[in-house]
Design an enzyme around this catalytic site. Structure first.
Site, short mmCIF file in Angstrom:
data_model
loop_
_atom_site.label_atom_id
_atom_site.label_comp_id
_atom_site.label_asym_id
_atom_site.label_seq_id
_atom_site.Cartn_x
_atom_site.Cartn_y
_atom_site.Cartn_z
N LYS A 180 0.83 -1.20 0.00
CA LYS A 180 0.00 0.00 0.00
C LYS A 180 0.86 1.25 0.00
O LYS A 180 1.94 1.28 0.62
CB LYS A 180 -0.91 0.01 1.23
N HIS A 318 -9.51 -8.34 -8.47
CA HIS A 318 -9.34 -8.03 -7.04
C HIS A 318 -9.91 -9.18 -6.22
O HIS A 318 -10.86 -9.84 -6.63
CB HIS A 318 -10.10 -6.73 -6.73
#
Ligand code: MG
Length: 386
Positions: A180, A318
């Site tokens: 991230k 995803h």
């Protein structure tokens, strides 16, 4: 055959993680069971599925609107007399207006995907085989490319923790990673990226994900600083529906961009293809069947992609879990992601899956093989009513 009952259980996600935008502490998932009137081995055949990870369960929509429509539908069978996921999704959407694809698309997806699990179990084969056969794919292998998605901002976040995490993924057989960004200062994020690169070994093995955090100016700032690294991809730099931002960023950034996990319908995905500047054979599409009305809708998205000149190998849905593993294998996509060890009981794969040198093999159990994932056992049992 008939669907007798649909049961839903809302299950919290384990772990205390956050990305640049959300904390996963209060996220939930809807696990759904479709009870059929078919009996195998003296027991009713039940289809299981869930929506996806990183959102919320949809008990209200499923219980108050969708279930009854599906159970009462006149026609859920195709011309050969087999249960049709497409007709199940159509029945679930009765009296729903077009547009506004929010939580409804995940609720429909959970039911539609459970239909695939049920179909595969009735054929006594893994779901990837049922999917490949339904969409006329050749099914060259039972495995697909996989990368470990992690590198979240943990409480007490430290660079050492991040490096240890990626080292563990390497030991588990993963060769590519995602971390991230956007949840800290640009300087700190660069430190994270450089440290992750030390473990990943090369920039093509490391992707970064901003979770839609940036406006155009911020996205361009990051792009300027990381461009020279030529990372595996830069994921969701801005708002997922800001196609202009995506296009302008691609013009400047040049290296691969990934997006699509927050597009919940075929038409939203088509608009990304039309206006988002995505490039054939470079950028990555991450639309997730579990968030966008299920596999029938997803197959439509693939048709649009290929019509527009993209390749299905550019798709990496995803949601690192068993359902999307079967979908990636069955539809011969570019691969899937994994969240090893986190987002339990849904995240990652089961003991029946082998991860080796960046490839993961789908379980051969009938259906999606959710029964092979020990973390799910007691939830499945509860829904079965054992
Ligand atoms: Mg993402």
């Amino acid at each position: 055959m008939r669907i007798l009952e649909i049961r839903e259980k809302t299950i919290p996600l384990g772990g205390h993680l956050r990305n640049a935008v959300v904390s996963f502490n209060d996220h939930t998932v809807s696990l759904v069971a479709l009870l059929s009137d078919q009996i195998r081995g003296g027991k009713p055949v039940i289809g299981f599925a869930f929506n996806s990870i990183g959102r919320f369960g949809q008990a209200g929509i499923i219980n108050e609107r969708l279930s009854e429509r599906v159970i009462n539908a006149d026609e859920l069978l195709d011309q050969e007399g087999h249960l049709s996921p497409s007709l199940v999704a159509t029945a679930a959407m009765k009296n729903e207006k077009p547009g506004g694809h929010g939580d409804r698309s995940g609720a429909v997806a959970a039911i539609e995907l459970a239909t695939w699990d049920l179909k595969a179990k009735l054929r006594d084969e893994p779901a990837y085989a049922t999917i490949a056969s339904a969409f006329q794919r050749s099914l060259s292998a039972a495995s697909t490319s996989v990368y470990a998605a992690g590198g979240y901002y943990y409480p007490g976040d430290s660079i050492e923790l991040l490096k240890t995490e990626l080292r563990e993924y390497l030991d588990q057989g993963y060769t590519a990673f995602k971390i991230k960004i956007g949840g800290a200062s640009l300087d700190h994020d660069m430190h994270r990226i450089e440290s992750a690169l030390e473990i990943a070994g090369n920039s093509r093995a490391l992707a970064v994900d901003a979770n839609g955090r940036f406006d155009l100016k911020q996205a361009l700032n990051y792009a300027k600083v990381i461009r020279h690294l030529n990372l595996r991809w830069f994921e969701e730099p801005g708002d997922p529906l800001d196609f202009q931002l995506n296009r302008l960023l691609i013009d400047e950034y040049q290296a691969p961009i990934a997006t699509g996990e927050n597009l919940f319908s075929r038409i939203d995905s088509l608009n990304l293809m039309r206006f988002g500047g995505m490039r054939p054979d470079i950028d990555v599409f991450q639309m997730d069947p579990g968030l966008s009305y299920g596999l029938t809708e997803y197959a439509g998205i693939l048709t649009d992609l290929e019509t527009a000149g993209f390749n299905r190998r550019q798709c990496r849905p995803h949601g690192g879990h068993l359902i999307n593993l079967h979908i990636a294998v069955g539809l011969e996509l570019g691969g899937c992601e994994a969240y090893p060890g986190v987002f339990q009981p849904f995240g990652g794969y089961s003991d029946a899956c082998r991860v080796q040198e960046g490839w993961v093999t789908a379980p051969s159990a009938p259906g999606f093989g959710l029964e092979t994932k020990s973390e799910l056992t007691h939830h499945l049992k509860e829904l079965r009513g054992d």
